[in-house]
Motif scaffolding. Structure first.
Motif, PDB file in Angstrom:
ATOM      1  N   TYR A  49     -21.078  10.277  -8.197  1.00 17.11           N
ATOM      2  CA  TYR A  49     -20.810   9.468  -9.407  1.00 17.11           C
ATOM      3  C   TYR A  49     -21.526   8.129  -9.351  1.00 17.11           C
ATOM      4  O   TYR A  49     -22.159   7.709 -10.313  1.00 17.11           O
ATOM      5  N   SER A  50     -21.435   7.457  -8.218  1.00 15.95           N
ATOM      6  CA  SER A  50     -22.045   6.117  -8.114  1.00 15.95           C
ATOM      7  C   SER A  50     -23.472   6.157  -7.581  1.00 15.95           C
ATOM      8  O   SER A  50     -24.236   5.205  -7.774  1.00 15.95           O
ATOM      9  N   ASN A  51     -23.804   7.224  -6.866  1.00 13.37           N
ATOM     10  CA  ASN A  51     -25.091   7.266  -6.149  1.00 13.37           C
ATOM     11  C   ASN A  51     -25.235   6.136  -5.144  1.00 13.37           C
ATOM     12  O   ASN A  51     -26.346   5.798  -4.742  1.00 13.37           O
ATOM     13  N   PHE A  52     -24.132   5.532  -4.778  1.00 13.43           N
ATOM     14  CA  PHE A  52     -24.143   4.436  -3.801  1.00 13.43           C
ATOM     15  C   PHE A  52     -23.682   5.022  -2.468  1.00 13.43           C
ATOM     16  O   PHE A  52     -22.487   5.253  -2.244  1.00 13.43           O
ATOM     17  N   CYS A  53     -24.656   5.322  -1.617  1.00 16.18           N
ATOM     18  CA  CYS A  53     -24.361   6.037  -0.373  1.00 16.18           C
ATOM     19  C   CYS A  53     -24.067   5.056   0.759  1.00 16.18           C
ATOM     20  O   CYS A  53     -24.855   4.136   1.001  1.00 16.18           O
ATOM     21  N   VAL A  54     -22.948   5.292   1.411  1.00 14.62           N
ATOM     22  CA  VAL A  54     -22.530   4.394   2.497  1.00 14.62           C
ATOM     23  C   VAL A  54     -22.251   5.225   3.747  1.00 14.62           C
ATOM     24  O   VAL A  54     -21.702   6.329   3.668  1.00 14.62           O
ATOM     25  N   GLY A  55     -22.658   4.682   4.876  1.00 11.06           N
ATOM     26  CA  GLY A  55     -22.357   5.310   6.163  1.00 11.06           C
ATOM     27  C   GLY A  55     -21.671   4.303   7.059  1.00 11.06           C
ATOM     28  O   GLY A  55     -21.929   3.096   6.968  1.00 11.06           O
TER      29      GLY A  55
ATOM     30  N   CYS B  98     -18.660   8.808   5.967  1.00 11.61           N
ATOM     31  CA  CYS B  98     -19.429   8.507   4.756  1.00 11.61           C
ATOM     32  C   CYS B  98     -18.432   8.381   3.611  1.00 11.61           C
ATOM     33  O   CYS B  98     -17.271   8.794   3.747  1.00 11.61           O
ATOM     34  N   ASN B  99     -18.887   7.823   2.491  1.00 10.65           N
ATOM     35  CA  ASN B  99     -17.982   7.788   1.346  1.00 10.65           C
ATOM     36  C   ASN B  99     -17.890   9.164   0.708  1.00 10.65           C
ATOM     37  O   ASN B  99     -18.861   9.935   0.687  1.00 10.65           O
ATOM     38  N   VAL B 100     -16.698   9.476   0.212  1.00  4.84           N
ATOM     39  CA  VAL B 100     -16.422  10.772  -0.413  1.00  4.84           C
ATOM     40  C   VAL B 100     -15.789  10.490  -1.767  1.00  4.84           C
ATOM     41  O   VAL B 100     -14.646  10.015  -1.837  1.00  4.84           O
ATOM     42  N   GLU B 101     -16.550  10.730  -2.831  1.00  6.88           N
ATOM     43  CA  GLU B 101     -16.080  10.392  -4.176  1.00  6.88           C
ATOM     44  C   GLU B 101     -15.331  11.555  -4.820  1.00  6.88           C
ATOM     45  O   GLU B 101     -15.317  12.677  -4.290  1.00  6.88           O
ATOM     46  N   ASN B 102     -14.708  11.249  -5.961  1.00  9.35           N
ATOM     47  CA  ASN B 102     -13.932  12.269  -6.661  1.00  9.35           C
ATOM     48  C   ASN B 102     -14.025  12.019  -8.163  1.00  9.35           C
ATOM     49  O   ASN B 102     -14.111  10.856  -8.582  1.00  9.35           O
TER      50      ASN B 102
ATOM     51  N   LEU C 185      -9.519   8.260  -6.331  1.00  5.26           N
ATOM     52  CA  LEU C 185      -9.289   9.019  -5.089  1.00  5.26           C
ATOM     53  C   LEU C 185     -10.439   8.884  -4.102  1.00  5.26           C
ATOM     54  O   LEU C 185     -10.358   9.367  -2.972  1.00  5.26           O
ATOM     55  N   THR C 186     -11.500   8.241  -4.525  1.00  7.31           N
ATOM     56  CA  THR C 186     -12.657   8.030  -3.639  1.00  7.31           C
ATOM     57  C   THR C 186     -12.232   7.352  -2.340  1.00  7.31           C
ATOM     58  O   THR C 186     -11.406   6.447  -2.340  1.00  7.31           O
ATOM     59  N   VAL C 187     -12.805   7.827  -1.236  1.00  5.31           N
ATOM     60  CA  VAL C 187     -12.538   7.197   0.064  1.00  5.31           C
ATOM     61  C   VAL C 187     -13.850   6.624   0.596  1.00  5.31           C
ATOM     62  O   VAL C 187     -14.884   7.289   0.574  1.00  5.31           O
ATOM     63  N   CYS C 188     -13.786   5.380   1.063  1.00  3.66           N
ATOM     64  CA  CYS C 188     -14.965   4.693   1.575  1.00  3.66           C
ATOM     65  C   CYS C 188     -15.379   5.233   2.945  1.00  3.66           C
ATOM     66  O   CYS C 188     -14.572   5.787   3.693  1.00  3.66           O
ATOM     67  N   ALA C 189     -16.631   4.969   3.284  1.00  3.12           N
ATOM     68  CA  ALA C 189     -17.196   5.397   4.565  1.00  3.12           C
ATOM     69  C   ALA C 189     -16.407   4.821   5.752  1.00  3.12           C
ATOM     70  O   ALA C 189     -16.167   5.524   6.747  1.00  3.12           O
ATOM     71  N   GLU C 190     -15.996   3.572   5.639  1.00  2.00           N
ATOM     72  CA  GLU C 190     -15.291   2.915   6.748  1.00  2.00           C
ATOM     73  C   GLU C 190     -13.989   3.638   7.062  1.00  2.00           C
ATOM     74  O   GLU C 190     -13.652   3.878   8.222  1.00  2.00           O
TER      75      GLU C 190
ATOM     76  N   PRO D 256     -17.371  -4.515   3.715  1.00  2.00           N
ATOM     77  CA  PRO D 256     -16.297  -3.593   3.324  1.00  2.00           C
ATOM     78  C   PRO D 256     -15.416  -4.105   2.180  1.00  2.00           C
ATOM     79  O   PRO D 256     -15.199  -5.312   2.047  1.00  2.00           O
ATOM     80  N   CYS D 257     -14.894  -3.172   1.388  1.00  3.55           N
ATOM     81  CA  CYS D 257     -14.000  -3.524   0.271  1.00  3.55           C
ATOM     82  C   CYS D 257     -12.658  -4.017   0.826  1.00  3.55           C
ATOM     83  O   CYS D 257     -12.366  -3.874   2.026  1.00  3.55           O
ATOM     84  N   GLY D 258     -11.844  -4.552  -0.045  1.00  9.80           N
ATOM     85  CA  GLY D 258     -10.554  -5.119   0.378  1.00  9.80           C
ATOM     86  C   GLY D 258      -9.646  -4.106   1.057  1.00  9.80           C
ATOM     87  O   GLY D 258      -9.008  -4.402   2.068  1.00  9.80           O
TER      88      GLY D 258
HETATM   89  N1  THU Z   1     -18.014   2.153  -0.698  1.00 11.92           N
HETATM   90  C1  THU Z   1     -17.926   2.404   0.635  1.00 11.92           C
HETATM   91  O1  THU Z   1     -17.920   3.555   1.084  1.00 11.92           O
HETATM   92  N2  THU Z   1     -17.834   1.352   1.483  1.00 11.92           N
HETATM   93  C2  THU Z   1     -17.962   0.037   1.095  1.00 11.92           C
HETATM   94  O2  THU Z   1     -17.945  -0.840   1.944  1.00 11.92           O
HETATM   95  C3  THU Z   1     -18.136  -0.295  -0.317  1.00 11.92           C
HETATM   96  C4  THU Z   1     -17.964   0.830  -1.272  1.00 11.92           C
HETATM   97  C5  THU Z   1     -18.208   3.293  -1.600  1.00 11.92           C
HETATM   98  C6  THU Z   1     -17.064   3.654  -2.482  1.00 11.92           C
HETATM   99  C7  THU Z   1     -17.790   4.361  -3.622  1.00 11.92           C
HETATM  100  O3  THU Z   1     -18.026   5.704  -3.247  1.00 11.92           O
HETATM  101  C8  THU Z   1     -19.136   3.672  -3.699  1.00 11.92           C
HETATM  102  O4  THU Z   1     -19.307   3.020  -2.451  1.00 11.92           O
HETATM  103  C9  THU Z   1     -19.262   2.661  -4.826  1.00 11.92           C
HETATM  104  O5  THU Z   1     -18.207   1.777  -4.815  1.00 11.92           O
END
Ligand code: THU
Length: 131
Positions: free
Chosen positions: A21-27, A41-45, A50-55, A83-85
């Motif tokens: 969805y975002s095409n914003f790839c995080v590891g 890695c981030n896993v979107e939905n 419900l998206t879970v961040c890579a961290e 990292p997000c909040g």
């Molecule tokens: N995201 C992460 O995985 N880690 C971050 O530190 C910032 C955001 C992901 C969540 C979502 O899949 C996408 O990046 C855009 O927010």
């Protein structure tokens, strides 16, 4: 056991991102006290919340493998974001104050720490207040 190993692990994990969805790839990669590295890695939905961040993926994978102590974390994204909040709170809970390396697409790094990212954090101690 070098910082570069951790960064490479996070870069490899970024390639697995499910960011349709975002095409914003995080590891992310976290090093446990015994030296083992766990990746996420981030896993979107389609239900975006419900998206879970890579961290959190990396940390929950490590916890599920039985790890309880961590020494450092690396996070890779194109702009090298921090990292997000929600992840800051989870990192604080599971890692306490550890060094965190933020890496961008060119491999540039920025050093920070969980305490710097979440000053005056709420944590376990806050629950033990006697009434
Ligand atoms: N995201 C992460 O995985 N880690 C971050 O530190 C910032 C955001 C992901 C969540 C979502 O899949 C996408 O990046 C855009 O927010």
């Amino acid at each position: 056991m070098s910082k570069n190993d951790l960064i490479r692990a996070a870069q490899d994990a970024q390639k697995q991102a499910y960011a349709v969805y975002s095409n914003f790839c995080v590891g992310a990669a976290v090093r446990a006290a015994n030296g083992k590295i766990y990746q996420g890695c981030n896993v979107e939905n389609a239900s975006f919340g419900l998206t879970v961040c890579a961290e959190r993926t990396a940390l929950f994978t490590a916890i599920a493998a039985g790890e309880r102590e961590f020494s450092e974390l690396a996070v890779v994204s194109a702009p090298g974001v921090s990292p997000c909040g929600a992840c800051r709170q989870v990192i604080w809970e599971l890692c306490g104050d550890i060094p965190i390396t933020l890496v961008d697409a060119d491999g540039n790094t920025r050093e920070t720490s969980s305490a710097r990212l979440l000053p005056d954090a709420f944590g376990k101690e806050g629950l033990s207040h006697e009434t």
